[in-house]
Scaffold this motif. Structure first.
Motif, PDB file in Angstrom:
ATOM      1  N   ASN A   1       0.816  -1.220   0.000  1.00 51.87           N
ATOM      2  CA  ASN A   1       0.000   0.000   0.000  1.00 51.87           C
ATOM      3  C   ASN A   1       0.850   1.271   0.000  1.00 51.87           C
ATOM      4  O   ASN A   1       0.349   2.357   0.300  1.00 51.87           O
ATOM      5  CB  ASN A   1      -0.929   0.010   1.220  1.00 51.87           C
ATOM      6  CG  ASN A   1      -1.900  -1.150   1.202  1.00 51.87           C
ATOM      7  OD1 ASN A   1      -2.449  -1.485   0.148  1.00 51.87           O
ATOM      8  ND2 ASN A   1      -2.121  -1.773   2.356  1.00 51.87           N
ATOM      9  N   THR A   2       2.113   1.124  -0.321  1.00 50.07           N
ATOM     10  CA  THR A   2       3.022   2.273  -0.280  1.00 50.07           C
ATOM     11  C   THR A   2       3.783   2.403  -1.600  1.00 50.07           C
ATOM     12  O   THR A   2       3.809   1.483  -2.419  1.00 50.07           O
ATOM     13  CB  THR A   2       4.036   2.145   0.870  1.00 50.07           C
ATOM     14  OG1 THR A   2       4.866   0.989   0.648  1.00 50.07           O
ATOM     15  CG2 THR A   2       3.339   2.013   2.210  1.00 50.07           C
ATOM     16  N   GLU A   3       4.405   3.541  -1.777  1.00 54.20           N
ATOM     17  CA  GLU A   3       5.285   3.810  -2.911  1.00 54.20           C
ATOM     18  C   GLU A   3       6.534   4.506  -2.398  1.00 54.20           C
ATOM     19  O   GLU A   3       6.494   5.206  -1.365  1.00 54.20           O
ATOM     20  CB  GLU A   3       4.586   4.673  -3.968  1.00 54.20           C
ATOM     21  CG  GLU A   3       3.407   3.970  -4.637  1.00 54.20           C
ATOM     22  CD  GLU A   3       2.715   4.839  -5.673  1.00 54.20           C
ATOM     23  OE1 GLU A   3       3.036   6.053  -5.755  1.00 54.20           O
ATOM     24  OE2 GLU A   3       1.846   4.316  -6.397  1.00 54.20           O
ATOM     25  N   LEU A   4       7.637   4.346  -3.114  1.00 57.82           N
ATOM     26  CA  LEU A   4       8.917   4.906  -2.693  1.00 57.82           C
ATOM     27  C   LEU A   4       9.462   5.795  -3.809  1.00 57.82           C
ATOM     28  O   LEU A   4       9.590   5.357  -4.953  1.00 57.82           O
ATOM     29  CB  LEU A   4       9.908   3.786  -2.367  1.00 57.82           C
ATOM     30  CG  LEU A   4      11.202   4.190  -1.650  1.00 57.82           C
ATOM     31  CD1 LEU A   4      10.910   4.836  -0.300  1.00 57.82           C
ATOM     32  CD2 LEU A   4      12.119   2.973  -1.470  1.00 57.82           C
ATOM     33  N   TYR A   5       9.753   7.045  -3.464  1.00 55.57           N
ATOM     34  CA  TYR A   5      10.281   8.014  -4.413  1.00 55.57           C
ATOM     35  C   TYR A   5      11.576   8.606  -3.863  1.00 55.57           C
ATOM     36  O   TYR A   5      11.759   8.721  -2.641  1.00 55.57           O
ATOM     37  CB  TYR A   5       9.291   9.154  -4.666  1.00 55.57           C
ATOM     38  CG  TYR A   5       8.019   8.733  -5.361  1.00 55.57           C
ATOM     39  CD1 TYR A   5       7.914   8.788  -6.746  1.00 55.57           C
ATOM     40  CD2 TYR A   5       6.914   8.283  -4.627  1.00 55.57           C
ATOM     41  CE1 TYR A   5       6.743   8.401  -7.390  1.00 55.57           C
ATOM     42  CE2 TYR A   5       5.745   7.899  -5.262  1.00 55.57           C
ATOM     43  CZ  TYR A   5       5.672   7.965  -6.643  1.00 55.57           C
ATOM     44  OH  TYR A   5       4.516   7.576  -7.272  1.00 55.57           O
ATOM     45  N   LEU A   6      12.437   9.011  -4.776  1.00 60.02           N
ATOM     46  CA  LEU A   6      13.621   9.761  -4.372  1.00 60.02           C
ATOM     47  C   LEU A   6      13.708  11.021  -5.219  1.00 60.02           C
ATOM     48  O   LEU A   6      13.219  11.074  -6.350  1.00 60.02           O
ATOM     49  CB  LEU A   6      14.891   8.918  -4.512  1.00 60.02           C
ATOM     50  CG  LEU A   6      15.330   8.427  -5.889  1.00 60.02           C
ATOM     51  CD1 LEU A   6      16.144   9.475  -6.640  1.00 60.02           C
ATOM     52  CD2 LEU A   6      16.145   7.143  -5.748  1.00 60.02           C
ATOM     53  N   PHE A   7      14.348  12.039  -4.652  1.00 58.68           N
ATOM     54  CA  PHE A   7      14.558  13.288  -5.395  1.00 58.68           C
ATOM     55  C   PHE A   7      15.966  13.793  -5.153  1.00 58.68           C
ATOM     56  O   PHE A   7      16.464  13.809  -4.024  1.00 58.68           O
ATOM     57  CB  PHE A   7      13.574  14.383  -4.963  1.00 58.68           C
ATOM     58  CG  PHE A   7      13.916  15.716  -5.582  1.00 58.68           C
ATOM     59  CD1 PHE A   7      13.557  15.999  -6.891  1.00 58.68           C
ATOM     60  CD2 PHE A   7      14.639  16.663  -4.869  1.00 58.68           C
ATOM     61  CE1 PHE A   7      13.901  17.208  -7.478  1.00 58.68           C
ATOM     62  CE2 PHE A   7      14.988  17.875  -5.454  1.00 58.68           C
ATOM     63  CZ  PHE A   7      14.616  18.150  -6.755  1.00 58.68           C
ATOM     64  N   SER A   8      16.602  14.192  -6.240  1.00 60.65           N
ATOM     65  CA  SER A   8      17.844  14.963  -6.176  1.00 60.65           C
ATOM     66  C   SER A   8      17.852  15.883  -7.378  1.00 60.65           C
ATOM     67  O   SER A   8      17.198  15.611  -8.387  1.00 60.65           O
ATOM     68  CB  SER A   8      19.077  14.052  -6.182  1.00 60.65           C
ATOM     69  OG  SER A   8      19.227  13.412  -7.442  1.00 60.65           O
TER      70      SER A   8
END
Length: 724
Positions: free
Chosen positions: A260-267
């Protein structure tokens, strides 16, 4: 003595904002450089700086212009300037402070591209006009605050966890070398460290479920104990580390709930990336090695469940040593843009001036992240790994602020409603006197200061978008609509007004970037820019009314009394006496025209041509020689018209015209059909390198800022010199 201990769980603290560009959501950043932050009333603030675009494969900004504002503590804009930043992003501005009372103020700067995101990401620089009150100069250590931050806002049991603690005095200054101990529930010491020069301590330990841990510190001879939160085995937590282009992540307390989750990264280097098919731990290969990276664990609606940010270590250049040695030898302030896009700044500031900014903090950190704690500026006194330890400690307390992840994922490129300003534009809509849209044709514009001429087509909706050369603030344009038959028409021009973002109150100016707002309908401490209307500033424009023009005798205007007084015989005699007109004679008997009339002011931006001769509003293209022999006694006045003034009588007089009014001709004066318009122009400062001799003083600091492509460094060096 009063001691205040504050426990802050980052999971309960968040900031709001907008988003950046498609895929990587890029924006621009601004560094405002001042040699000092305390000025006398009436001083002109000397501001230097640089605009960057820190994104993959790019450093130079998209924008050619930025805005700098001086605001008071009530968020009223006292000065607003438009500034050129075309030279590798560097700029210089002078902000006047005439008729400004003593008190705290702040500079705010942004580009049009930056307006697509949270106003918190703009550049801010507090300043003080007048002599600072003693309360702002002295430090009162009677009150000490301790802030405790479990990384990602939660302690998970039975795993190595990290807790950051910060100790500040009443003025927000860090307490250095303060012994702090981590105790278990029985009061036994688990570990003991001293605070860094930035006031931070970081503890690593394995908390047990249901056990209470605390920090012990002795302040002014009194032992104080600060309780840590209990370990939580319900709330999920994401943590990570980076090695080169490899990201190692781990989701704690998952317990089978990852579906039920999602994983994102930002740079900045990689943009926003979704990690597909992620597990409770894993490794992600990044396209580009980042300097700072943020990991977001969200639910299916992209609401953030856990967030953490990592500072990646980067190397400092060797040439900085020679730069610093030269600055110490010459002891001069210096700001210069070198070949290869390198921006270097050296400043010598008073040791008591705590408000000055640094390029590294403003461009890399404060443009994207916000914390309840002041940025640890003392890290710039270090060149070892301890610098990164304090930077990471501060990042443990910070949250990403530039855009809201859910909104960025939803809108993608639609986030961009403000385009970067690459040219100066005049935008508007042409309407007839009957309020009908003018379809087709064009709009011709004259800059009344330098006589440069521009035109732009009018579309089917009556709109036009005209690019013009850079013009100074205060320049006025005369705009004339022209129909498809190349005839001037009497039509109204509705200009598109410039809008500017609303201002927010800056709390504890100079120590952090926490904002509040008191607008009705907005909740204090939590807001989005879209809740507030943009500030609309109308440019100065007016329809030309029948009026007597400014008449300068003997230069561009001669009346009948002047003609009689000087006993002129013909129109040719009058024109030869006017310094603004040059009469040329062609001795070739085969020439089509023996006489031609030109202005002494020089040609316009378009092809050079002779002055048009008008007699009572009628153009004289033929038999000019006979017109020049007109008896002077029949002439009421002669006037040299500027190009934009000729549109009231004739079209195509690019160099202007000579208007001859006879004593027996048409008495009805022509009325201009165009519009005068004064848009916001550039605040012009003398170009070139900026170099000033620094003021020698005791106990000063040397500040060095280097912006070399995407590599940005700042250094501080305490210096004690004899006053001279």
């Amino acid at each position: 003595m009063r001691v205040v201990f504050i426990l802050s769980l980052l999971g309960l603290w968040c900031s709001f904002g907008f988003a950046q560009l498609p895929k990587d959501f890029r924006t621009e950043q601004i560094f405002l450089e001042l040699g000092k932050t305390e000025w006398n009333p009436g001083d002109t603030l000397e501001v230097n700086g640089v605009v960057t675009c820190l994104a993959a494969n790019r450093f130079l900004p998209y924008s050619n212009y930025l805005y700098i504002e001086l605001l008071n503590s009530q968020d009223s804009v006292l000065v607003r300037q438009r500034v050129d930043c075309k030279k590798e992003g560097s700029f210089r501005a002078r902000i006047p402070t005439e008729r400004i009372y003593s008190g705290s103020y702040y500079l705010r700067s942004y580009t049009n591209l930056m307006r697509n995101f949270s106003s918190e990401s703009f550049a801010y620089q507090p300043v003080y006009i007048g002599s600072k009150p003693s309360s702002l100069k002295s430090l009162d250590n009677d009150e000490v605050s301790c802030y405790i931050y479990p990384t990602a806002g939660v302690l998970c049991p039975n795993r190595i966890q990290e807790v950051t603690a910060s100790f500040l005095n009443s003025q927000g200054e860090p307490l250095e070398s303060l012994p702090v101990a981590l105790l278990n529930e029985a009061g036994d010491t688990i570990s003991s460290v001293k605070t860094s020069n930035s006031g931070f301590t970081v503890f690593h330990f394995i908390p047990l479920m249901g056990k209470r841990y605390s920090l012990s510190v002795n302040i002014s001879g009194k032992d104080k104990r600060i309780l840590l939160p209990f370990a939580d085995d319900k709330k999920m937590k994401v943590q990570c580390s980076v090695n080169g282009n490899k990201l190692f992540y781990e989701v704690l307390n998952a317990k089978g709930r990852l579906d039920n989750t999602e994983l994102y990264l930002f740079s900045r280097e990689n943009g926003v990336c979704k990690i597909d098919k992620f597990g409770e731990s894993g490794v992600v290969l990044l396209t580009n090695s980042p300097k700072i990276i943020t990991l977001f664990l969200t639910d299916k609606n992209h609401q953030i469940l856990s967030e953490t940010s990592i500072v990646c270590k980067y190397q400092y250049p060797q040439y900085v040593d020679s730069l610093i040695n030269e600055a110490q030898r010459t002891f001069s302030n210096d700001t210069v843009v070198l070949a290869g896009n390198r921006y270097e700044s050296i400043r010598f500031v008073s040791d008591s001036d705590k408000w000055v900014s640094h390029a590294e903090s403003d461009l890399l950190y404060l443009s994207d992240y916000n914390s309840p704690l002041p940025f640890p500026k003392k890290v710039f006194q270090k060149r070892t790994s301890s610098r990164f330890a304090d930077l990471q400690a501060w990042m443990n307390t910070a949250r990403f602020k530039r855009f809201e992840l859910s909104e960025a994922l939803l809108k993608d490129s639609a986030i961009y409603t403000h385009l970067p300003e690459e040219n100066m534009l005049i935008i508007g809509k042409v309407m007839s006197i009957d309020d009908l849209v003018l379809r087709g044709g064009k709009v011709v514009a004259y800059n009344t200061r330098n006589a440069l001429v521009y035109d732009a087509p009018v579309d089917k909706k009556g709109r036009f978008r005209m690019a013009v050369d850079d013009f100074e603030d205060g320049d006025t344009f005369f705009l004339q609509p022209v129909n498809v038959r190349e005839q001037p028409v009497n039509a109204a021009i509705h200009f598109e007004d410039m809008t500017f973002p609303p201002a927010f109150h800056l709390i504890e100016s100079g120590t952090n970037r926490i904002f509040s707002i008191d607008e009705s309908g907005a909740k204090k401490g939590k807001f989005k820019d879209q809740y507030l209307p943009e500030v609309v500033v109308k440019a100065k424009y007016r329809r030309e009314k029948p009026m007597t023009s400014a008449e300068f005798y003997g230069v561009n205007y001669v009346d009948h009394d002047h003609i009689e007084r000087h006993n002129y015989q013909t129109l040719l005699d009058i024109l030869r006496s006017m310094p603004g007109v040059r009469v040329l004679y062609n001795s070739d008997v085969k020439a089509e025209k023996r006489f031609s009339l030109q202005s002494t002011r020089g040609n316009s931006a378009l092809n050079g041509s002779s002055l048009v001769l008008l007699v009572d509003g009628t153009r004289q293209d033929y038999e000019i020689e006979s017109v020049l022999e007109m008896p002077a006694l029949e002439i009421e006045s002669v006037k040299l018209l500027k190009p934009w003034e000729t549109l009231a009588y004739v079209h195509g007089a690019l160099e202007g015209a000579i208007y001859v009014k006879t004593r027996f001709g048409n008495k009805k004066a022509a009325v201009s059909k165009g519009t005068y318009y004064t848009p916001m122009g550039l605040s012009v400062v003398k170009k070139g390198n900026i170099k000033q001799i620094g003021q020698r003083k005791d106990n000063c600091r040397m500040l060095v800022d280097v912006v070399d492509g995407t590599d940005i460094w700042s250094f501080e060096y305490p210096m004690t010199l004899n006053t001279k």
